[in-house]
Design an enzyme around this catalytic site. Structure first.
Site, short mmCIF file in Angstrom:
data_model
loop_
_atom_site.label_atom_id
_atom_site.label_comp_id
_atom_site.label_asym_id
_atom_site.label_seq_id
_atom_site.Cartn_x
_atom_site.Cartn_y
_atom_site.Cartn_z
N LYS A 103 53.62 20.91 -18.92
CA LYS A 103 52.49 21.76 -18.32
C LYS A 103 52.95 22.50 -17.71
CE LYS A 103 47.98 22.43 -20.42
NZ LYS A 103 47.83 21.79 -21.44
P1 NAD Z 1 40.10 30.13 -22.92
O1 NAD Z 1 40.62 30.56 -21.54
O2 NAD Z 1 40.94 30.95 -23.93
O3 NAD Z 1 38.77 30.24 -22.61
C1 NAD Z 1 37.96 29.04 -21.16
C2 NAD Z 1 36.98 28.97 -20.81
O4 NAD Z 1 36.57 28.18 -20.26
C3 NAD Z 1 36.56 30.76 -21.29
O5 NAD Z 1 35.13 30.62 -22.02
C4 NAD Z 1 35.36 30.57 -19.97
O6 NAD Z 1 34.68 31.67 -19.20
C5 NAD Z 1 34.92 28.97 -19.70
N1 NAD Z 1 34.92 28.79 -17.69
C6 NAD Z 1 36.07 28.65 -16.48
N2 NAD Z 1 35.43 28.26 -15.82
C7 NAD Z 1 34.73 27.93 -16.21
C8 NAD Z 1 33.81 27.22 -15.27
N3 NAD Z 1 33.66 26.76 -14.14
N4 NAD Z 1 32.70 26.75 -15.83
C9 NAD Z 1 32.19 26.83 -17.13
N5 NAD Z 1 33.43 27.69 -18.39
C10 NAD Z 1 33.91 28.11 -17.59
O7 NAD Z 1 40.75 29.04 -22.56
P2 NAD Z 1 41.19 27.37 -23.78
O8 NAD Z 1 42.85 27.75 -24.73
O9 NAD Z 1 39.72 27.40 -24.78
O10 NAD Z 1 40.91 26.12 -22.98
C11 NAD Z 1 40.02 25.58 -22.79
C12 NAD Z 1 40.29 23.78 -22.51
O11 NAD Z 1 41.14 23.71 -24.13
C13 NAD Z 1 41.19 23.66 -21.87
O12 NAD Z 1 40.97 22.63 -20.52
C14 NAD Z 1 42.41 23.81 -22.35
O13 NAD Z 1 42.87 22.88 -21.34
C15 NAD Z 1 41.95 23.40 -23.26
N6 NAD Z 1 43.41 22.97 -24.68
C16 NAD Z 1 43.65 24.22 -25.29
C17 NAD Z 1 44.09 24.32 -26.42
C18 NAD Z 1 44.66 25.62 -26.49
O14 NAD Z 1 45.44 25.40 -28.33
N7 NAD Z 1 44.43 26.90 -26.51
C19 NAD Z 1 44.66 22.95 -26.69
C20 NAD Z 1 44.50 22.25 -26.51
C21 NAD Z 1 43.62 21.44 -25.00
#
Ligand code: NAD
Length: 417
Positions: A103
Site C-alpha cells: 500500500k
Molecule cells: P473515495 O476517495 O472515492 O471516497 C471516500 C469517501 O469517504 C468520500 O465520500 C469521503 O467524503 C468519505 N469520507 C472521508 N472522510 C470521511 C469521514 N471522516 N467520515 C465519513 N466519510 C468520510 O475512496 P474509495 O476509493 O471509495 O475508498 C473508500 C474505502 O474503500 C477506503 O477504505 C479504501 O481503502 C477502500 N477500498 C477502495 C477500493 C477501490 O477500488 N477504490 C478497493 C478496496 C477498498
C-alpha cells in the site's frame, strides 16, 4: 483498541492461533518486508515549493508481485499504510489471485489542490518510487483520494523512464487506469460490484430477500456510491448516507444517482434537499438490515457500535471495525462480511486488468463481471466452510483460509538462505 496496525496484527494473530501457525512465520509476517518513505518537493501554482511525504509499504510478495492502492489523504501515516499493506496480502491470498500485498500514500488533502498540482505531485511521487515499483514487482492502484486519472499519470511517468521498446510492456505498472489508457471495463465499479456479489451470497445463504431490505452507507466515493447504486438497482432501499461533509437520511429511500449529482455539484452529501440532515450519532443509530462502511478505518468502535442495529456489516472500507466495535456487534448477533472479502472486487478486477495488459486483450464488461462473480462466490464459500467447521466468525475464517495458503507456500519454498 484504535491503533490501526495493532488491530490488523490482532486479526492476523487470531487466525494464526487458530491455525497453530509456526512461530517463525508469525515473526516474518509481523512486519512488512520493505518500508519506503520519500520526501519530495513539488512546485505549487503560486510559484512556491512544498515538501510532501510519500509512503510505499511492501508487506509480502511470496504469492506474487506486491499489489495495493495509493491513498491521498491528510491523515496518511506509517502505521495506517502498514496495516493497509498487510490487509492486501491477506485479501489477495483469500481471493487466490497471484499477488502479494502493498500500500502507498501521500499525506496531504487532495481537495486543496488544482488538477495541475495533483498531476505534478503524482508524477514526482512516481519518479521518487523509481524502480521500487514495476509491473512484475509492485503494482499500485487507486484508493481514497486517487482515481483513474491519477493512475494514468503514474503509468505515463513510469513509461517515460523505460526504453522505447519496453513502453507498452509496462502498461500494467498500475491498475485502475481509464479504459482508453489500458484499463479494464468494469474496474471503476468493481469494488462496489464485488461487495454486492458478497452481500448476495450472504442473502442466499440466509434466505434473505434483498429486494425488500434496506441499508446505510458511510462514504460516498468510488466504493460507497457503486455499492449503493448496485444494491438499490437490486431493489434495496438506501436509508442514510454519511461522508466527510455530513450525514443525510430519508427513510423512504435515497436515490444514489440524484445524490451523486448533488455531490458533483457541491463536493459532498451535506445540503442534499431530498433528505434530512442528521448527526453522526443519528447516522450510526439509523436501523437497517445492512451497513456498508466505505470511508475510513476505525469507524465501528466502542463509541459507535452500541448505537448500531444491523443484521450485516459489509465492509467496503479497509479496517472500518476495531476490536471493541467488532466484539460489541458480534455479541448483538450482527454478522460481518470482512473487508478482505467484501472489498476484494477491486483488486480482483485489477488482476484482470493486469492480465489483459500482459496479453494485449480487452475483455467485455460481462466477462469481467462473470469472472468476478465466480471469484467472490468461491471466496465466500471458502470462508463459510471454515467458519462452520471451526465455529469461528467470518473474519477469522477468511484470515484462516488466506494465512494457510501463505503458510503452505513458505513451507514449500523454505526460508532463504
Ligand atoms: P473515495 O476517495 O472515492 O471516497 C471516500 C469517501 O469517504 C468520500 O465520500 C469521503 O467524503 C468519505 N469520507 C472521508 N472522510 C470521511 C469521514 N471522516 N467520515 C465519513 N466519510 C468520510 O475512496 P474509495 O476509493 O471509495 O475508498 C473508500 C474505502 O474503500 C477506503 O477504505 C479504501 O481503502 C477502500 N477500498 C477502495 C477500493 C477501490 O477500488 N477504490 C478497493 C478496496 C477498498
Amino acid at each position: 483498541m484504535n491503533n490501526v496496525y495493532e488491530v490488523a496484527q490482532a486479526q492476523f494473530e487470531r487466525a494464526a492461533n487458530a491455525l497453530n501457525l509456526d512461530s517463525k512465520l508469525r515473526l516474518i509476517l509481523s512486519q512488512p518486508k520493505n518500508e519506503l518513505i520519500v520526501n519530495f518537493p513539488v512546485l505549487m501554482d503560486n510559484g512556491a515549493f512544498r515538501l510532501f511525504k510519500g509512503y510505499r509499504i511492501q508487506h509480502n510478495n511470496i504469492m506474487g508481485p506486491y499489489k495495493g492502492g495509493i491513498r491521498y489523504h491528510h491523515e496518511v501515516h506509517l502505521d495506517e499504510v502498514k496495516a493497509l499493506a498487510a490487509w492486501m496480502t491477506w485479501k489477495c491470498s483469500l481471493m487466490e489471485i497471484p499477488f502479494g500485498g502493498a500500500k502507498g500514500g501521500i499525506k496531504f488533502n487532495p481537495r486543496e489542490h488544482s488538477a495541475q498540482e495533483l498531476e505534478r505531485i503524482t508524477r514526482r511521487f512516481t519518479h521518487a518510487l523509481g524502480s521500487n515499483i514495476g509491473p512484475d514487482h509492485d503494482i499500485p492502484a487507486p484508493d481514497m483520494g486517487t482515481n483513474a486519472q491519477t493512475m494514468v499519470w503514474m503509468m505515463d511517468t513510469y513509461m517515460n523512464g523505460v526504453p522505447h521498446d519496453r513502453k507498452n510492456a509496462v502498461r500494467g505498472i498500475v491498475t485502475g487506469k481509464s479504459v482508453t489508457s489500458g484499463g479494464s471495463l468494469g474496474r471503476n465499479k468493481a469494488t462496489g460490484q464485488g461487495l454486492a456479489f458478497a452481500v448476495q451470497a450472504w442473502a442466499r445463504e440466509h434466505n434473505f430477500n434483498l429486494a425488500g431490505g434496506d441499508f446505510t452507507v458511510q462514504g460516498f466515493g468510488n466504493v460507497g456510491y457503486h455499492a449503493a447504486q448496485i444494491l438499490t438497482n437490486g431493489g434495496s432501499t438506501l436509508k442514510a448516507v454519511m461522508d466527510h461533509t455530513g450525514a443525510v437520511r430519508n427513510l423512504n429511500g435515497i436515490d444514489p444517482e440524484a445524490l451523486l449529482a448533488h455531490c458533483a455539484e457541491t463536493g459532498g452529501v451535506a445540503g442534499y434537499a431530498r433528505a434530512e440532515a442528521i448527526s453522526r450519532e443519528a447516522f450510526f443509530a439509523t436501523r437497517a438490515d445492512i451497513f456498508v462502511p466505505a470511508a475510513l478505518e476505525m469507524q465501528i468502535t466502542a463509541e459507535t457500535a452500541p448505537l448500531m442495529n444491523f443484521r450485516l456489516v459489509a465492509e467496503g472500507a479497509n479496517g472500518p471495525t476495531d476490536l471493541d466495535g467488532e466484539r460489541i456487534l458480534l455479541e448483538k448477533g450482527t454478522e460481518f462480511l470482512p473487508d478482505i472479502l467484501a472489498n476484494a472486487g477491486g483488486v480482483t478486477v485489477s488482476y484482470f486488468e493486469w492480465l489483459q495488459n500482459r496479453r494485449a486483450e480487452s475483455w467485455t464488461e460481462e466477462r469481467v463481471d462473470e469472472r468476478l462473480l465466480s471469484k467472490m462466490n468461491a471466496a465466500y464459500e471458502h470462508m463459510r466452510a471454515i467458519a462452520r467447521e471451526h465455529k469461528v466468525d467470518n473474519r477469522t475464517a477468511a484470515y484462516m483460509h488466506s494465512v494457510k495458503r501463505v503458510q503452505t507456500v513458505y513451507r514449500e519454498r523454505g526460508i532463504f538462505p
